[in-house]
Scaffold this active site. Structure first.
Site, mmCIF file in Angstrom:
data_model
loop_
_atom_site.group_PDB
_atom_site.id
_atom_site.type_symbol
_atom_site.label_atom_id
_atom_site.label_comp_id
_atom_site.label_asym_id
_atom_site.label_seq_id
_atom_site.Cartn_x
_atom_site.Cartn_y
_atom_site.Cartn_z
ATOM 1 N N ASP A 187 -0.860 1.616 -3.987
ATOM 2 C CA ASP A 187 -1.667 0.629 -4.706
ATOM 3 C C ASP A 187 -3.002 1.186 -5.186
ATOM 4 O O ASP A 187 -3.855 0.436 -5.671
ATOM 5 C CB ASP A 187 -1.888 -0.629 -3.854
ATOM 6 C CG ASP A 187 -2.674 -0.327 -2.596
ATOM 7 O OD1 ASP A 187 -2.579 0.805 -2.085
ATOM 8 O OD2 ASP A 187 -3.390 -1.231 -2.117
ATOM 9 N N LYS A 216 -11.407 -0.113 -1.001
ATOM 10 C CA LYS A 216 -11.509 1.332 -1.124
ATOM 11 C C LYS A 216 -10.899 1.721 -2.467
ATOM 12 O O LYS A 216 -10.146 0.950 -3.042
ATOM 13 C CB LYS A 216 -10.858 2.041 0.043
ATOM 14 C CG LYS A 216 -9.409 1.693 0.305
ATOM 15 C CD LYS A 216 -8.947 2.407 1.568
ATOM 16 C CE LYS A 216 -7.521 2.050 1.920
ATOM 17 N NZ LYS A 216 -7.436 1.053 2.985
ATOM 18 N N SER A 251 0.800 -1.220 0.000
ATOM 19 C CA SER A 251 0.000 0.000 0.000
ATOM 20 C C SER A 251 0.838 1.278 0.000
ATOM 21 O O SER A 251 1.627 1.503 -0.902
ATOM 22 C CB SER A 251 -0.955 -0.029 1.182
ATOM 23 O OG SER A 251 -1.848 1.039 1.132
ATOM 24 N N ARG A 299 -6.164 4.539 -1.777
ATOM 25 C CA ARG A 299 -6.383 5.718 -0.928
ATOM 26 C C ARG A 299 -6.549 6.970 -1.779
ATOM 27 O O ARG A 299 -6.090 7.012 -2.916
ATOM 28 C CB ARG A 299 -5.192 5.943 -0.009
ATOM 29 C CG ARG A 299 -5.032 4.861 1.007
ATOM 30 C CD ARG A 299 -3.955 5.219 2.017
ATOM 31 N NE ARG A 299 -3.973 4.227 3.077
ATOM 32 C CZ ARG A 299 -3.436 4.390 4.270
ATOM 33 N NH1 ARG A 299 -2.811 5.509 4.544
ATOM 34 N NH2 ARG A 299 -3.525 3.457 5.178
#
Ligand code: G1P
Ligand code: ZN
Length: 544
Positions: free
Chosen positions: A280, A377, A113, A283
């Site tokens: 990734d 997300k 991430s 966010r």
């Protein structure tokens, strides 16, 4: 093609955290380390045998090597088909989209991430279930248990497999299909948002935007969608070429790490809209001209305006937020008569609520927002949501948010992170707070009256599974709140997160500076948790 069985021994540290297994690259390069974990996935997720797997990652250092290892093992473990993002690249949301669209048996996503990448930095691997979402704890726990007793794994001998050319190839009995990393995702976005209207906004020449891909995976997605399909000016996407080390930066879209973007949205020549995404691509950070939208507010604004957006015009069924996320969305849900859920930190807790249609939108304070369109997300989705809203309302980001506060009140919000602190000290601090929970209610702390104090526990309303010790919550009579929890994604020592929130209903008092409003509450938190004496830290590593 002959299957080769390799003898191995268990590693004792392969329990996935908040979002998959994350370790230093060097750890993943230890012989058999990656292989053991992958074999544990194949051994426990038995539908994959004869089934289809989606495979891709955020392009960080070791991504390509890991893909080769996994493809060989997939073939040896009798998978029928593996869909691989071209070049081994898939953003987390795109992987979720592809898993769902082609009704596959799950996916393996290679990412750590927002953690930095490079030979001395972080790598990660996670398994997503056929609904496209991160594996629930029952699955990650089964995988972990398997890693504790593993004695061998299966692979095949083969040349390096071409993952750069679109199309199919055969490895043993397994078909390897290299798919366009962007197309399916872009198609989904076109169904949800009014591209024509957004294009008019860009074509008007009156609106300027920058999207900071932070040298990470969203570059190709944002370039294709914003500059290609939506006609945004060339150069709207900055740092758009994915790099294995994210250009040496920390691909986390917040005010600290996305400082280049922050500078472009500040001052008299500022652009109207700024956005950034993480390593990734799941966010997002959204900025107006000289204006920062907290992720908690972003979710609340989305809930309040979803009926205006094409993909949600039939109405939304409810909303969920992770426990430390501000209660701004709750206030909207209450006014609109929508169900509202408070879940532990981590996207996996939204999966059942989405699958059961109890909610349509969900979000976390950690720069995560998303909806039922996938089960992760989704950074670019959030940006497109805002763009669509801006195109409809023809107002600035700042005006939209301030109008929102007038109607629903403002939840001032900040988070203090203390990174890489001593693990034992961090655990001692949490134990100390836990031991005081019973005594806190009705006590006055620094002028704040404690209304409740607990260690958050959650029972999933769909499958009844219980998750305990999810963070200490201390609520005060004026609606403000302090939350303490330890991160589950770090790879070094422990990270203490302190989340602070204060509610202000009076529009005349909604325009103050967050840090000055929060000063007293911060002080209360520091003293209560004995942060300095226990961690030796006089100030946090990052404030968001
Ligand atoms: C962090 C965030 C959390 C998010 C996760 C994965 O986890 O706080 O909201 O779901 O990253 O992006 P933590 O390190 O706090 O366990
Ligand atoms: Zn991420």
């Amino acid at each position: 093609m002959k299957t080769i069985t390799i003898n191995t021994k268990p590693f004792n540290d392969q329990r996935p955290g908040t979002s998959g297994l994350r370790k230093k690259v060097k750890v993943f390069q230890t012989p058999h380390y990656l292989e053991n974990f992958v074999q544990a996935i194949f051994d426990t997720q038995t539908d994959l045998r004869g089934g289809t797997l989606v495979l891709g990652g955020d392009g960080r250092f070791y991504n390509r090597e890991a893909i080769q290892v996994i493809l060989r093992m997939a073939s040896a473990n009798s998978l029928k088909r593996v869909l691989v993002g071209q070049g081994g690249l898939l953003s987390t949301p795109a992987a979720s989209c592809i898993i769902r669209k082609y009704q596959t048996d799950g996916g393996i996503i290679l990412s750590a991430s927002h953690n930095p990448g490079g030979p001395d930095e972080d790598f990660g691997i996670k398994f997503n279930t056929p609904n496209g979402g991160p594996a629930p704890e029952s699955v990650t726990e089964a995988i972990f248990q398997r890693t504790t007793s593993i004695t061998q794994y299966d692979t095949v001998e083969s040349q390096s497999i071409d993952i750069d050319t679109l199309g199919e190839s055969i490895l043993g009995n397994t078909t390897i299909q290299i798919v366009d990393s962007v197309k399916d995702y872009a198609d989904l976005m076109m169904q949800l948002f009014d591209f024509e209207r957004i294009r008019q906004l860009f074509d008007s020449g009156l609106f300027s935007m920058r999207f900071d891909a932070m040298h990470a995976i969203t570059g190709p997605y944002a370039t294709h969608i914003l500059e290609g399909l939506l006609n945004a000016q060339p150069g709207t996407v900055m740092n758009g070429k994915p790099k294995v080390d994210f250009g040496g930066g920390h691909p986390d879209p917040n005010l600290v790490h996305a400082h280049e973007l922050v500078a472009l949205t500040s001052g008299s020549n500022a652009v109207d809209f700024g956005a950034a995404s993480d390593g990734d691509g799941d966010r997002n950070m959204v900025l107006g001209r000289n204006f920062f939208v907290t992720p908690s507010d972003s979710l609340a604004v989305m809930v309040a305006s979803a009926h205006l957006i094409k993909g949600y015009s039939d109405g939304i069924s409810g909303v969920a937020r992770s426990m430390p996320t501000s209660q701004a969305a709750d206030r909207v849900a209450k006014k609109l008569g929508l169900a509202c859920y408070e879940t532990p930190t981590g996207w996996k807790f939204f999966g059942n609520l989405l699958d059961d249609r109890k909610i349509t939108l969900c979000g976390e304070e950690s720069f995560g927002t998303g909806s039922n369109h996938i089960r992760e997300k989704d950074g670019l989705w959030a940006v497109l949501f805002w763009l669509n809203l801006l195109a409809i309302k023809q107002q600035s980001v700042e005006t939209i948010v301030k109008e929102h506060w007038k109607t629903f009140g403002r939840n001032y919000y900040t988070r203090y992170d203390y990174e890489a602190i001593d693990k034992a000290a961090a655990e001692g601090l949490m134990d100390h707070l836990r031991n005081r929970l019973n005594h806190l209610p009705s006590q006055e702390l620094n002028g704040y009256l404690v209304e409740y104090a607990d260690d958050f526990a959650y029972t999933d309303p769909i499958d009844g599974s219980r998750s305990e010790r999810q963070g200490i919550r201390i609520g005060f009579s004026d609606g403000s709140r302090i939350v303490f929890r330890l991160s589950g994604t770090g790879t070094e020592g422990a990270t203490l997160r302190v989340y602070l929130e204060a509610y202000e209903a009076d529009p005349a008092k909604q325009m103050q500076d967050t840090q000055s409003v929060m000063n007293n509450l911060v002080e209360t938190a520091l003293v209560l948790a004995e942060i300095e004496p226990r961690t030796g830290r006089t100030k946090p590593t990052v404030i968001t």
